[in-house]
Design a protein around this motif. Structure first.
Motif, PDB file in Angstrom:
ATOM      1  N   TRP A  39      40.582   0.367 -26.665  1.00 58.72           N
ATOM      2  CA  TRP A  39      39.973  -0.322 -27.803  1.00 58.72           C
ATOM      3  C   TRP A  39      40.880  -0.324 -29.032  1.00 58.72           C
ATOM      4  CZ3 TRP A  39      39.206   2.399 -32.260  1.00 58.72           C
ATOM      5  CH2 TRP A  39      39.201   3.794 -32.168  1.00 58.72           C
ATOM      6  N   GLU A  40      41.666   0.717 -29.220  1.00 58.45           N
ATOM      7  CA  GLU A  40      42.529   0.784 -30.409  1.00 58.45           C
ATOM      8  C   GLU A  40      43.608  -0.298 -30.387  1.00 58.45           C
ATOM      9  OE1 GLU A  40      43.040   5.080 -32.152  1.00 58.45           O
ATOM     10  OE2 GLU A  40      43.187   5.163 -29.958  1.00 58.45           O
ATOM     11  N   GLU A  41      44.009  -0.714 -29.193  1.00 64.45           N
ATOM     12  CA  GLU A  41      45.049  -1.726 -29.051  1.00 64.45           C
ATOM     13  C   GLU A  41      44.471  -3.124 -28.830  1.00 64.45           C
ATOM     14  OE1 GLU A  41      45.206   1.217 -27.061  1.00 64.45           O
ATOM     15  OE2 GLU A  41      46.420   2.122 -28.635  1.00 64.45           O
ATOM     16  N   ALA A  42      43.165  -3.243 -28.829  1.00 69.28           N
ATOM     17  CA  ALA A  42      42.520  -4.518 -28.505  1.00 69.28           C
ATOM     18  C   ALA A  42      42.349  -5.438 -29.712  1.00 69.28           C
ATOM     19  CB  ALA A  42      41.163  -4.268 -27.837  1.00 69.28           C
ATOM     20  N   GLU A  80      41.181  -7.383 -32.827  1.00 73.15           N
ATOM     21  CA  GLU A  80      39.886  -7.725 -33.430  1.00 73.15           C
ATOM     22  C   GLU A  80      38.774  -7.914 -32.395  1.00 73.15           C
ATOM     23  OE1 GLU A  80      39.406  -7.660 -36.762  1.00 73.15           O
ATOM     24  OE2 GLU A  80      41.482  -6.921 -36.769  1.00 73.15           O
ATOM     25  N   LEU A  81      39.051  -7.588 -31.146  1.00 73.86           N
ATOM     26  CA  LEU A  81      38.026  -7.717 -30.109  1.00 73.86           C
ATOM     27  C   LEU A  81      36.815  -6.833 -30.421  1.00 73.86           C
ATOM     28  CD1 LEU A  81      37.485  -9.196 -27.437  1.00 73.86           C
ATOM     29  CD2 LEU A  81      38.462  -7.218 -26.265  1.00 73.86           C
ATOM     30  N   PHE A  82      37.081  -5.699 -31.076  1.00 78.11           N
ATOM     31  CA  PHE A  82      36.010  -4.789 -31.490  1.00 78.11           C
ATOM     32  C   PHE A  82      35.959  -4.798 -33.019  1.00 78.11           C
ATOM     33  CE2 PHE A  82      37.398  -3.305 -27.349  1.00 78.11           C
ATOM     34  CZ  PHE A  82      36.193  -3.223 -26.675  1.00 78.11           C
ATOM     35  N   GLU A  87      32.378  -1.013 -34.804  1.00 78.88           N
ATOM     36  CA  GLU A  87      32.498  -0.531 -33.423  1.00 78.88           C
ATOM     37  C   GLU A  87      33.686   0.413 -33.286  1.00 78.88           C
ATOM     38  OE1 GLU A  87      30.605  -4.358 -31.038  1.00 78.88           O
ATOM     39  OE2 GLU A  87      32.721  -4.415 -31.642  1.00 78.88           O
ATOM     40  N   ARG A  88      34.804   0.082 -33.911  1.00 77.80           N
ATOM     41  CA  ARG A  88      35.987   0.949 -33.835  1.00 77.80           C
ATOM     42  C   ARG A  88      35.708   2.313 -34.478  1.00 77.80           C
ATOM     43  NH1 ARG A  88      38.760  -4.044 -34.939  1.00 77.80           N
ATOM     44  NH2 ARG A  88      39.160  -3.393 -37.082  1.00 77.80           N
ATOM     45  N   ALA A  89      34.971   2.315 -35.584  1.00 79.20           N
ATOM     46  CA  ALA A  89      34.610   3.585 -36.220  1.00 79.20           C
ATOM     47  C   ALA A  89      33.726   4.423 -35.291  1.00 79.20           C
ATOM     48  CB  ALA A  89      33.907   3.329 -37.552  1.00 79.20           C
ATOM     49  N   ALA A 103      33.520   6.570 -40.213  1.00 81.49           N
ATOM     50  CA  ALA A 103      32.218   6.243 -39.614  1.00 81.49           C
ATOM     51  C   ALA A 103      31.137   6.158 -40.698  1.00 81.49           C
ATOM     52  CB  ALA A 103      31.849   7.275 -38.558  1.00 81.49           C
ATOM     53  N   ALA A 104      31.209   7.059 -41.678  1.00 84.79           N
ATOM     54  CA  ALA A 104      30.208   7.074 -42.746  1.00 84.79           C
ATOM     55  C   ALA A 104      30.275   5.818 -43.617  1.00 84.79           C
ATOM     56  CB  ALA A 104      30.375   8.326 -43.607  1.00 84.79           C
ATOM     57  N   LYS A 105      31.393   5.114 -43.608  1.00 83.32           N
ATOM     58  CA  LYS A 105      31.510   3.848 -44.338  1.00 83.32           C
ATOM     59  C   LYS A 105      30.728   2.730 -43.648  1.00 83.32           C
ATOM     60  CE  LYS A 105      36.237   4.714 -45.837  1.00 83.32           C
ATOM     61  NZ  LYS A 105      37.628   4.307 -45.600  1.00 83.32           N
ATOM     62  N   HIS A 106      30.533   2.862 -42.346  1.00 83.70           N
ATOM     63  CA  HIS A 106      29.934   1.793 -41.544  1.00 83.70           C
ATOM     64  C   HIS A 106      28.495   2.072 -41.116  1.00 83.70           C
ATOM     65  CE1 HIS A 106      33.745  -0.320 -41.281  1.00 83.70           C
ATOM     66  NE2 HIS A 106      34.312   0.868 -41.086  1.00 83.70           N
TER      67      HIS A 106
END
Length: 148
Positions: free
Chosen positions: A73-76, A78-80, A84-86, A110-113
């Motif tokens: 997912w980190e290399e994907a 804007e797919l996520f 979702e990344r957080a 994560a707390a930002k999202h």
């Protein structure tokens, strides 16, 4: 590999299922919940949980492309989404506790999202899927044995 045992105490199974349902409901995003559960199950090599949660994710509208790329997912790009990344970064940090505590930067992102309640439910969901993974892997429960 055949199962060592398929027995699971009804009280334990009910408690785990109740916690899982509460965490999912409080998170409010069933697709994200399944992504988190798939990612933790990938890390923990839990074939039973992967089979189940990939199936649920696909039936819930997730795409095969995103499921296929979840492991990277980190290399994907804007797919996520950022949210979702957080969540996925937090999932990895909580799942890999052998590396130390959850890094402050990961938690703060994560707390930002997620608001406080959502974040608490997300952490609960990560904790419960890790527990399910350990229950299934330690007993060698094979994929396909859940009610679809």
């Amino acid at each position: 590999m055949s199962p060592r045992t398929t027995y699971l105490d009804k009280g334990v199974g009910h408690a785990m299922s109740t916690l899982s349902a509460a965490a999912k409901k409080g998170l409010g995003d069933p697709v994200l919940a399944e992504l988190v559960m798939v990612r933790a199950s990938q890390i923990n090599a839990c074939a039973f949980c992967l089979d189940m949660h990939v199936d649920i994710a696909l039936k819930g509208g997730e795409t095969t492309k995103r499921i296929a790329l979840l492991n990277s997912w980190e290399e994907a790009g804007e797919l996520f989404s950022e949210r979702e990344r957080a969540a996925l970064a937090l999932t990895e940090a909580v799942t890999f506790l052998t590396d130390g505590f959850v890094p402050d930067a990961t938690y703060e992102d994560a707390a930002k999202h997620f608001d406080e309640a959502e974040l608490a439910h997300l952490i609960g969901l990560i904790a419960v899927i890790n527990s399910w993974n350990r229950l299934m892997v330690s007993r060698r429960i094979e994929p396909g044995g859940y009610a679809r």
